[in-house]
Design a protein around this motif. Structure first.
Motif, PDB file in Angstrom:
ATOM      1  N   MET A   1       0.842  -1.195   0.000  1.00 32.00           N
ATOM      2  CA  MET A   1       0.000   0.000   0.000  1.00 32.00           C
ATOM      3  C   MET A   1       0.879   1.246   0.000  1.00 32.00           C
ATOM      4  N   ALA A   2       0.338   2.337  -0.542  1.00 29.70           N
ATOM      5  CA  ALA A   2       1.178   3.527  -0.660  1.00 29.70           C
ATOM      6  C   ALA A   2       0.332   4.773  -0.826  1.00 29.70           C
ATOM      7  N   GLY A   3       0.946   5.898  -0.450  1.00 30.36           N
ATOM      8  CA  GLY A   3       0.344   7.183  -0.732  1.00 30.36           C
ATOM      9  C   GLY A   3       0.872   7.714  -2.058  1.00 30.36           C
ATOM     10  N   LEU A   4       0.363   8.873  -2.440  1.00 33.45           N
ATOM     11  CA  LEU A   4       0.808   9.503  -3.681  1.00 33.45           C
ATOM     12  C   LEU A   4       1.149  10.959  -3.418  1.00 33.45           C
ATOM     13  N   LYS A   5       2.006  11.502  -4.267  1.00 32.47           N
ATOM     14  CA  LYS A   5       2.311  12.921  -4.207  1.00 32.47           C
ATOM     15  C   LYS A   5       2.337  13.474  -5.617  1.00 32.47           C
ATOM     16  N   LEU A   6       1.480  14.446  -5.871  1.00 39.62           N
ATOM     17  CA  LEU A   6       1.477  15.155  -7.142  1.00 39.62           C
ATOM     18  C   LEU A   6       2.064  16.531  -6.879  1.00 39.62           C
ATOM     19  N   ASN A   7       3.183  16.819  -7.516  1.00 39.13           N
ATOM     20  CA  ASN A   7       3.928  18.043  -7.236  1.00 39.13           C
ATOM     21  C   ASN A   7       3.958  18.933  -8.475  1.00 39.13           C
ATOM     22  N   HIS A   8       3.123  19.983  -8.487  1.00 40.96           N
ATOM     23  CA  HIS A   8       3.071  20.954  -9.595  1.00 40.96           C
ATOM     24  C   HIS A   8       2.899  20.251 -10.943  1.00 40.96           C
ATOM     25  N   ILE A   9       1.821  19.473 -11.055  1.00 44.81           N
ATOM     26  CA  ILE A   9       1.543  18.727 -12.273  1.00 44.81           C
ATOM     27  C   ILE A   9       0.818  19.616 -13.288  1.00 44.81           C
ATOM     28  N   ASP A  14      -0.507  20.084 -27.471  1.00 46.01           N
ATOM     29  CA  ASP A  14       0.319  20.699 -28.516  1.00 46.01           C
ATOM     30  C   ASP A  14      -0.240  22.032 -29.007  1.00 46.01           C
ATOM     31  N   ASN A  15      -1.565  22.192 -28.919  1.00 41.20           N
ATOM     32  CA  ASN A  15      -2.172  23.453 -29.360  1.00 41.20           C
ATOM     33  C   ASN A  15      -2.097  24.558 -28.299  1.00 41.20           C
ATOM     34  N   GLY A  16      -1.427  24.265 -27.177  1.00 42.69           N
ATOM     35  CA  GLY A  16      -1.262  25.254 -26.116  1.00 42.69           C
ATOM     36  C   GLY A  16      -2.337  25.210 -25.049  1.00 42.69           C
ATOM     37  N   HIS A  17      -3.356  24.354 -25.224  1.00 47.39           N
ATOM     38  CA  HIS A  17      -4.433  24.271 -24.223  1.00 47.39           C
ATOM     39  C   HIS A  17      -3.916  23.625 -22.937  1.00 47.39           C
ATOM     40  N   LYS A  18      -4.135  24.312 -21.821  1.00 45.96           N
ATOM     41  CA  LYS A  18      -3.709  23.788 -20.510  1.00 45.96           C
ATOM     42  C   LYS A  18      -4.890  23.083 -19.864  1.00 45.96           C
ATOM     43  N   ALA A  19      -4.860  21.764 -19.884  1.00 40.56           N
ATOM     44  CA  ALA A  19      -5.963  20.981 -19.336  1.00 40.56           C
ATOM     45  C   ALA A  19      -5.874  20.871 -17.824  1.00 40.56           C
ATOM     46  N   TYR A 598      14.009  31.740 -19.294  1.00 45.07           N
ATOM     47  CA  TYR A 598      13.199  31.173 -18.218  1.00 45.07           C
ATOM     48  C   TYR A 598      13.274  32.060 -16.982  1.00 45.07           C
ATOM     49  N   ARG A 599      12.280  31.894 -16.144  1.00 47.09           N
ATOM     50  CA  ARG A 599      12.259  32.625 -14.876  1.00 47.09           C
ATOM     51  C   ARG A 599      12.711  31.668 -13.779  1.00 47.09           C
ATOM     52  N   TYR A 600      13.848  31.985 -13.167  1.00 50.33           N
ATOM     53  CA  TYR A 600      14.412  31.155 -12.101  1.00 50.33           C
ATOM     54  C   TYR A 600      13.991  31.741 -10.751  1.00 50.33           C
ATOM     55  N   VAL A 601      13.304  30.934  -9.950  1.00 46.86           N
ATOM     56  CA  VAL A 601      12.704  31.412  -8.700  1.00 46.86           C
ATOM     57  C   VAL A 601      13.334  30.688  -7.515  1.00 46.86           C
ATOM     58  N   SER A 665       8.364  28.627 -17.088  1.00 50.81           N
ATOM     59  CA  SER A 665       8.345  29.052 -18.481  1.00 50.81           C
ATOM     60  C   SER A 665       7.896  30.506 -18.560  1.00 50.81           C
ATOM     61  N   THR A 666       8.501  31.271 -19.460  1.00 49.81           N
ATOM     62  CA  THR A 666       8.070  32.656 -19.666  1.00 49.81           C
ATOM     63  C   THR A 666       7.019  32.746 -20.772  1.00 49.81           C
ATOM     64  N   ASP A 667       6.831  31.662 -21.538  1.00 48.20           N
ATOM     65  CA  ASP A 667       5.811  31.641 -22.594  1.00 48.20           C
ATOM     66  C   ASP A 667       4.453  31.225 -22.041  1.00 48.20           C
ATOM     67  N   ILE A 668       4.465  30.175 -21.219  1.00 49.03           N
ATOM     68  CA  ILE A 668       3.242  29.684 -20.569  1.00 49.03           C
ATOM     69  C   ILE A 668       3.477  29.757 -19.071  1.00 49.03           C
ATOM     70  N   ASP A 669       2.468  30.169 -18.327  1.00 47.50           N
ATOM     71  CA  ASP A 669       2.615  30.238 -16.869  1.00 47.50           C
ATOM     72  C   ASP A 669       2.645  28.819 -16.309  1.00 47.50           C
ATOM     73  N   MET A 670       3.833  28.215 -16.315  1.00 50.86           N
ATOM     74  CA  MET A 670       3.967  26.811 -15.946  1.00 50.86           C
ATOM     75  C   MET A 670       5.313  26.582 -15.282  1.00 50.86           C
ATOM     76  N   MET A 671       5.285  25.902 -14.152  1.00 48.64           N
ATOM     77  CA  MET A 671       6.526  25.530 -13.478  1.00 48.64           C
ATOM     78  C   MET A 671       7.045  24.233 -14.078  1.00 48.64           C
ATOM     79  N   ILE A 672       8.291  24.263 -14.550  1.00 50.34           N
ATOM     80  CA  ILE A 672       8.868  23.083 -15.204  1.00 50.34           C
ATOM     81  C   ILE A 672       9.482  22.139 -14.169  1.00 50.34           C
ATOM     82  N   PHE A 673      10.209  22.680 -13.208  1.00 46.96           N
ATOM     83  CA  PHE A 673      10.684  21.879 -12.061  1.00 46.96           C
ATOM     84  C   PHE A 673      10.999  22.803 -10.912  1.00 46.96           C
TER      85      PHE A 673
END
Length: 673
Positions: A1-9, A14-19, A598-601, A665-673
């Motif tokens: 058995m195990a837990g899960l961790k979703l970290n900034h998923i 490809d069309n740029g849609h953020k689901a 890129y924006r480094y934070v 990313s500076t193109d899409i508001d998205m954290m890459i890592f």
């Protein structure tokens, strides 16, 4: 058995849609988590990313302690139950349930035992020889559950499994799945658009809208303390009533004024967490109240309902109407006039009646008219008070303190202004003293109501602080916001700083040496395999293959290899990034990663002064009393760096570690890592 961790998923097509946007949650082992929201909100996409059926654009997914972003679905030790059941029509129930185990080459005896145990648990023992077409929808759903159950997975994923069933069977299967979760004591993640399923099954619920998480909380907290209007309206049946109103405080009473001229009066104490700016009768506010928290009264209450429909449900009665009695103004979509009241059966109300409506004062909700975020947070984000300048002093919260130069520069010639004070900016000290009106425990913390004239200053305090005593404290001045007539004079200092830069890769040839302990283990293993080869009954082919692999590891353990290094390049200064993050950047952005900015934070506490590092020019030093900052320029980019109170200098070097950087990313508001 195990837990899960979703970290900034994230999931970006490809069309740029953020689901799915910046989805983060820690799921404990044995939890029953429900993803709920309208169609297209991203809940099934998130589930499919957990299952490995959909590629993750950015972010990390852990099952237990294992990062599984690139792990094949079959190797994630999860089981998924689909909305369509996905049963093989040409196979019997037994064969459907056994299919996955046979593919994993389980012995026949083990397969039979597991299938029979699961069938007994799900009460489908008598249907093992049937094919799906000869079974009802509920029975097919049990088979789909059984197929997942026999695998004994770490995590169960269920994607709207009950949507194809009728209402009665859905209710029955809800109970069965809840019992199954308790019996198995494993982690369940369940997707549904039905808020009744979410409320009755989940230990925690994730409410989603348009790919964004709106709130993650227990069912009762979502019901009683919704974060915004969307959550408030989505949870609860019938849905919450909403009205556009303004709020006007007169001493200890707050008048709620409706657009149609109706009004209610509430005691200030019941809405004291609402910011004082909303109590001046000027700002648009959304008033929310659930149908079950309204009553029909014999007395004049200030709010009336013109009854347009009545539903008798046996044990309760639902009354539909409008707050305006002018029929020509009524439209079904006008939520500013529509009202629903849920009462116990027995009340004699008919269509056309006009009834007085009483509001449960302890169950009211208020939301900002524009952002639709709640105005009654459990712990208010900040309190508002007035400050005055007197000579070189600041008159604030009944005390006089020295006017800081940084404040003096910000306010200019203003002699009076507003100060927004977050609860965490109030710390034990001696500059200020206010009386504790009351203390309440909120989410394990102690929230004190400090009397600031006829308003409250909210502070997080220790458990030893009691109602009625005087509380002495200081303020973290760098966390205060100064305002004048809705104009910001001085912003609070945040926790993070960011710099724009590029991403680069360098290839080097380096000698790689295994640690002595690992090398000794390989040499010992090689000796053991060599000895095994000399035996007559040895499986020489298998042993030679193992020996070949060991020799390769030994060779690579003392060799010169091509090694890649990855850097954040800021103003020609290279900050080395962890290798894993470098490869992650490649996988997310492809070869474009070497062309883009890129924006480094990083958290400001991770920026240190050093002898070697990123060159920065000092513009000025800001003394906030409790802490000092140097405003510096890196090329044309400005940032604040923590410095000692006696700091003096025209330039400095900044040491920033790559492991402490997150990349956006500076193109899409998205954290890459």
């Amino acid at each position: 058995m195990a837990g899960l961790k979703l970290n900034h998923i994230y999931k970006v097509y490809d069309n740029g849609h953020k689901a799915v946007n910046d989805f983060s949650i820690d799921i404990k082992d044995k939890e029953f988590i429900v993803f709920v929201g309208p169609s297209g909100c991203g809940k099934s996409t998130t589930l499919r990313m957990i299952a490995g059926l959909e590629q993750i654009t950015a972010g990390d997914l852990f099952i237990g302690d294992t990062l599984v972003n690139d792990v094949e679905p079959k190797d994630r030790d999860i089981a998924m139950v689909f909305q369509s059941y996905a049963l093989y029509p040409h196979m019997t129930v037994f064969e459907n349930m056994a299919f996955g185990l046979r593919n994993r080459h389980y012995p026949k005896e083990v397969i039979k035992q597991k299938v029979l145990e699961a069938a007994k648990m799900l009460d489908i023992e008598d249907y093992l020889d049937r094919k799906p077409k000869a079974m009802s929808g509920g029975q097919r759903q049990r088979v789909a559950l059984g197929r997942a159950l026999v695998r004994d997975p770490k995590v169960f994923l269920l994607d709207e499994p009950l949507s194809n069933l009728d209402a009665k069977l859905r209710a029955q299967m809800r109970t069965e799945i809840t019992k199954l979760h308790k019996k198995l004591a494993t982690t369940f993640i369940y997707v549904t658009h039905d808020q009744v399923e979410a409320m009755t099954m989940g230990t925690r619920i994730v409410v989603m809208k348009l790919g964004y998480v709106q709130q993650i909380d227990t069912p009762m907290n979502l019901y009683n303390e919704p974060y915004n209007k969307f959550v408030a309206g989505f949870i609860g049946t019938p849905q919450m009533n909403f009205f556009n109103v303004t709020l006007l405080r007169e001493k200890d009473v707050v008048e709620v004024r409706f657009e149609d001229g109706s009004s209610l009066k509430l005691p200030y104490e019941s809405v004291s967490k609402i910011h004082r700016d909303y109590l001046k009768g000027e700002k648009k506010v959304i008033f929310g109240i659930r149908p079950e928290h309204l009553e029909v009264s014999n007395k004049e209450t200030g709010l009336s309902c013109h009854v347009t429909a009545v539903e008798h449900l046996g044990n309760e009665c639902i009354i539909y109407g409008q707050t305006s009695v002018k029929d020509d103004e009524f439209t079904m979509k006008d939520e500013g006039k529509n009202i629903i009241i849920k009462v116990t059966e027995g009340l004699k109300v008919e269509v056309g009646d006009v009834v007085h409506v009483k509001v449960n004062e302890d169950k009211v909700h208020f939301f900002d008219g524009e952002s639709e975020v709640t105005l009654m947070e459990k712990i208010p984000s900040y309190s508002n008070t007035v400050a005055k300048v007197s000579g070189g002093n600041l008159e604030l919260l009944g005390s006089k303190v020295k006017l800081l130069d940084v404040f003096k520069e910000a306010i200019g010639k203003e002699k009076e202004f507003n100060v927004e004070i977050p609860p965490y900016a109030i710390v034990p000290g001696s500059d200020y003293k206010l009386k504790v009106k009351k203390v309440e425990k909120v989410d394990g913390k102690y929230l004190a109501y400090l009397a600031d004239g006829d308003h409250y200053l909210f502070a997080l305090v220790g458990r030893d602080v009691k109602e009625g005593q005087s509380y002495s404290f200081d303020l973290l001045n760098d966390k205060l916001k100064l305002m004048k007539d809705n104009k910001v004079l001085l912003e609070p200092i945040g926790e993070e700083e960011s710099l724009i830069g590029r991403f680069v890769k360098e290839e080097k040839r380096e000698k790689v040496e295994l640690p002595e302990e690992e090398m000794n283990e390989l040499l010992t293993k090689k000796a053991e395999l060599t000895a095994e080869l000399e035996k007559e009954d040895a499986d020489k082919k298998a042993l030679k293959q193992q020996l070949k692999e060991i020799n390769f590891q030994i060779k690579m353990g003392n060799s010169v290899q091509r090694v890649f290094h990855f850097f954040a390049l800021i103003n020609e200064h290279k900050i080395e990034l962890p290798v894993a993050n470098g490869y992650k950047m490649n996988s997310v952005e492809g070869n474009d990663c070497y062309k883009n900015e890129y924006r480094y934070v990083t958290n400001r506490k991770n920026i240190h002064l050093a002898k070697e590092g990123l060159d920065a020019k000092v513009n000025k030093v800001l003394d906030y009393g409790n802490v000092s900052y140097a405003e510096v320029s890196v090329d044309e980019q400005k940032l604040l760096v923590l410095v000692d109170k006696d700091f003096k200098g025209e330039s400095l070097k900044l040491d920033i570690k790559g492991k402490d950087l997150s990349v956006w990313s500076t193109d899409i508001d998205m954290m890459i890592f």
